[in-house]
Design a protein around this motif. Structure first.
Motif, PDB file in Angstrom:
ATOM      1  N   ASN A  90       0.821  -1.215   0.000  1.00  0.00           N
ATOM      2  CA  ASN A  90       0.000   0.000   0.000  1.00  0.00           C
ATOM      3  C   ASN A  90       0.859   1.270   0.000  1.00  0.00           C
ATOM      4  O   ASN A  90       0.340   2.361  -0.174  1.00  0.00           O
ATOM      5  CB  ASN A  90      -0.970  -0.002   1.181  1.00  0.00           C
ATOM      6  N   ARG A 189     -13.171 -10.896  -0.187  1.00  0.00           N
ATOM      7  CA  ARG A 189     -13.753 -10.410  -1.458  1.00  0.00           C
ATOM      8  C   ARG A 189     -14.351 -11.564  -2.258  1.00  0.00           C
ATOM      9  O   ARG A 189     -15.370 -11.433  -2.896  1.00  0.00           O
ATOM     10  CB  ARG A 189     -12.668  -9.724  -2.297  1.00  0.00           C
ATOM     11  N   LYS A 207     -19.933 -10.004   6.215  1.00  0.00           N
ATOM     12  CA  LYS A 207     -19.136  -9.264   7.210  1.00  0.00           C
ATOM     13  C   LYS A 207     -19.970  -9.037   8.480  1.00  0.00           C
ATOM     14  O   LYS A 207     -19.486  -9.191   9.595  1.00  0.00           O
ATOM     15  CB  LYS A 207     -18.694  -7.931   6.593  1.00  0.00           C
ATOM     16  N   TYR A 223      -4.701  -3.253   2.573  1.00  0.00           N
ATOM     17  CA  TYR A 223      -5.217  -1.887   2.709  1.00  0.00           C
ATOM     18  C   TYR A 223      -5.411  -1.271   1.325  1.00  0.00           C
ATOM     19  O   TYR A 223      -4.474  -1.186   0.534  1.00  0.00           O
ATOM     20  CB  TYR A 223      -4.263  -1.020   3.533  1.00  0.00           C
ATOM     21  N   THR A 224      -6.637  -0.862   1.048  1.00  0.00           N
ATOM     22  CA  THR A 224      -6.951  -0.166  -0.200  1.00  0.00           C
ATOM     23  C   THR A 224      -7.949   0.935   0.159  1.00  0.00           C
ATOM     24  O   THR A 224      -8.396   1.007   1.312  1.00  0.00           O
ATOM     25  CB  THR A 224      -7.643  -1.110  -1.212  1.00  0.00           C
ATOM     26  N   SER A 225      -8.346   1.749  -0.830  1.00  0.00           N
ATOM     27  CA  SER A 225      -9.331   2.784  -0.491  1.00  0.00           C
ATOM     28  C   SER A 225     -10.649   2.126  -0.048  1.00  0.00           C
ATOM     29  O   SER A 225     -11.369   2.663   0.787  1.00  0.00           O
ATOM     30  CB  SER A 225      -9.546   3.735  -1.666  1.00  0.00           C
ATOM     31  N   GLU A 226     -10.942   0.915  -0.573  1.00  0.00           N
ATOM     32  CA  GLU A 226     -12.191   0.231  -0.164  1.00  0.00           C
ATOM     33  C   GLU A 226     -12.089  -0.327   1.262  1.00  0.00           C
ATOM     34  O   GLU A 226     -13.094  -0.419   1.953  1.00  0.00           O
ATOM     35  CB  GLU A 226     -12.523  -0.946  -1.099  1.00  0.00           C
ATOM     36  N   SER A 227     -10.900  -0.736   1.672  1.00  0.00           N
ATOM     37  CA  SER A 227     -10.803  -1.349   3.007  1.00  0.00           C
ATOM     38  C   SER A 227     -10.507  -0.322   4.104  1.00  0.00           C
ATOM     39  O   SER A 227     -10.416  -0.687   5.277  1.00  0.00           O
ATOM     40  CB  SER A 227      -9.758  -2.474   3.030  1.00  0.00           C
ATOM     41  N   HIS A 228     -10.380   0.955   3.720  1.00  0.00           N
ATOM     42  CA  HIS A 228     -10.154   2.003   4.729  1.00  0.00           C
ATOM     43  C   HIS A 228     -11.302   1.973   5.758  1.00  0.00           C
ATOM     44  O   HIS A 228     -12.463   1.941   5.386  1.00  0.00           O
ATOM     45  CB  HIS A 228     -10.090   3.373   4.034  1.00  0.00           C
ATOM     46  N   THR A 230     -12.492  -0.382   7.583  1.00  0.00           N
ATOM     47  CA  THR A 230     -13.368  -1.563   7.559  1.00  0.00           C
ATOM     48  C   THR A 230     -14.018  -1.740   8.935  1.00  0.00           C
ATOM     49  O   THR A 230     -15.155  -2.202   9.055  1.00  0.00           O
ATOM     50  CB  THR A 230     -12.528  -2.826   7.211  1.00  0.00           C
TER      51      THR A 230
END
Ligand code: DGY
Length: 337
Positions: A90, A189, A207, A223-228, A230
């Motif tokens: 990341n 995912r 989830k 870690y990605t912008s989607e998993s920020h 979580t």
């Protein structure tokens, strides 16, 4: 000047930059083939310094502390490869790196079991209050021993572990949990294959179901912008008040401020954190709490594994500068055989 030039700096060897201290044997190996600028004093570079260091080199060995993005690459006209000494990447803006025509690599597989061991160990330390108990002993409180008032923990055996992020490391943790007679649920995912689910004894759930039913929630997702974030206030509210939360993934996956507040109010039992938002800084509220176990991003930190990670990063770098496909190339579209 923060970096040291290798003794062979007058030869025509390709120039490379090593951004963090590495094992002397690995450095010596690199110096056989390259003119090496290294940072054995292990200072963390500012983004301006990093940009300067990447200028004029053909390859760079970096770690999570180095953010490689368009700005870092602005003057890196000769750069062909940036080799991360880490499986998570990341710290890479892969789009910018690829647009610059630079190969990006990471270090998968070699750290899977070591990291899974640590994840499970952190879970044990957290649920059974091991570090808190150690502080208790050191503070001379053992004479306060009581059946009902010791640091009483939560069981792992025959409890339910919920793993979010079921890649190699998540599966490694699941297999360890089976040995403790735990029920394993996971969210990811994508679903694992039937064979992999069977090998981990794991059942896919949403989830929300995972958060509501797991006794121990373990985060192992990238870690990605989607998993920020979580896990934030809303997700913590779904968890059992007796649950533990373990983050060995990346800072930013958990909202640390929300977690600190929840721990202070005993909304969940405890947390174990190896990674933090903005590390090496730790949210000041977390530092005040006894129901959280804190570690300085050491999940992969055994000597054998760190050596294997450095060796794989070196192998990636050498392959790229030799015109070969690096074994763990991320932006595979760049490799032209
Ligand atoms: C990784 O490799 O991504 C681990 O977090 C260790 O740095």
């Amino acid at each position: 000047m923060n970096t040291q030039a290798s003794p062979q700096s007058t030869t025509q060897k390709p120039k490379i930059f090593v951004a963090r201290a590495i094992f002397p044997e690995a450095l010596a190996k690199l110096e056989e083939f390259f003119e090496v600028r290294s940072n054995q004093e292990d200072r963390i570079f500012s983004s301006e310094e990093l940009q300067k260091e990447l200028s004029g080199v053909a390859g760079a060995l970096v770690a999570g502390s180095e953010r490689i993005d368009a700005k870092a690459l602005e003057d890196a006209k000769d750069l062909k490869i940036v080799a991360n000494i880490s499986v998570g990447y990341n710290n890479f803006d892969v789009q910018a790196i690829t647009a610059a025509g630079v190969m990006a690599t990471n270090t998968p597989d070699v750290l899977t079991d070591t990291t899974a061991d640590f994840g499970f160990g952190l879970l044990m330390a957290t649920a059974r209050r091991i570090t808190e108990s150690e502080h208790w002993v050191r503070a001379g409180k053992w004479d306060k021993w009581s059946i009902v008032n010791n640091p009483l923990g939560m069981d792992l055996h025959h409890s339910t572990i919920g793993i979010i992020g079921m890649g190699r490391i998540g599966q490694g943790i699941a297999k360890r949990a089976l040995g403790f007679g735990m029920k394993v649920i996971y969210h990811n995912r994508s679903h694992l294959s039937d064979a992999d689910e069977k090998a981990c004894g794991a059942t896919y759930v949403s989830k929300e179901e995972l958060l509501r039913t797991a006794d121990h929630v373990v985060l192992v997702l990238p870690y990605t912008s989607e998993s920020h974030h979580t896990i934030g206030t809303k997700e913590i509210a779904m968890m059992k008040p007796t649950a533990t939360l373990i983050n060995i993934a990346r800072g930013g996956i958990v909202d640390d401020a929300a977690l600190a507040q929840a721990l202070r109010e005993n909304k969940i039992f405890a947390a174990g954190l190896d990674v933090f938002e903005g590390e090496p800084s730790v949210h000041p509220e977390l530092l005040k709490l006894s129901n959280v176990v804190l570690a300085p991003h050491i999940a992969s930190a055994t000597e054998k594994t760190r050596r294997a990670m450095v060796d794989l990063a070196v192998e990636n770098l050498r392959a790229a500068l030799d015109g070969k496909k690096p074994p763990s190339l991320i932006n595979t579209e760049l490799f032209k055989a």
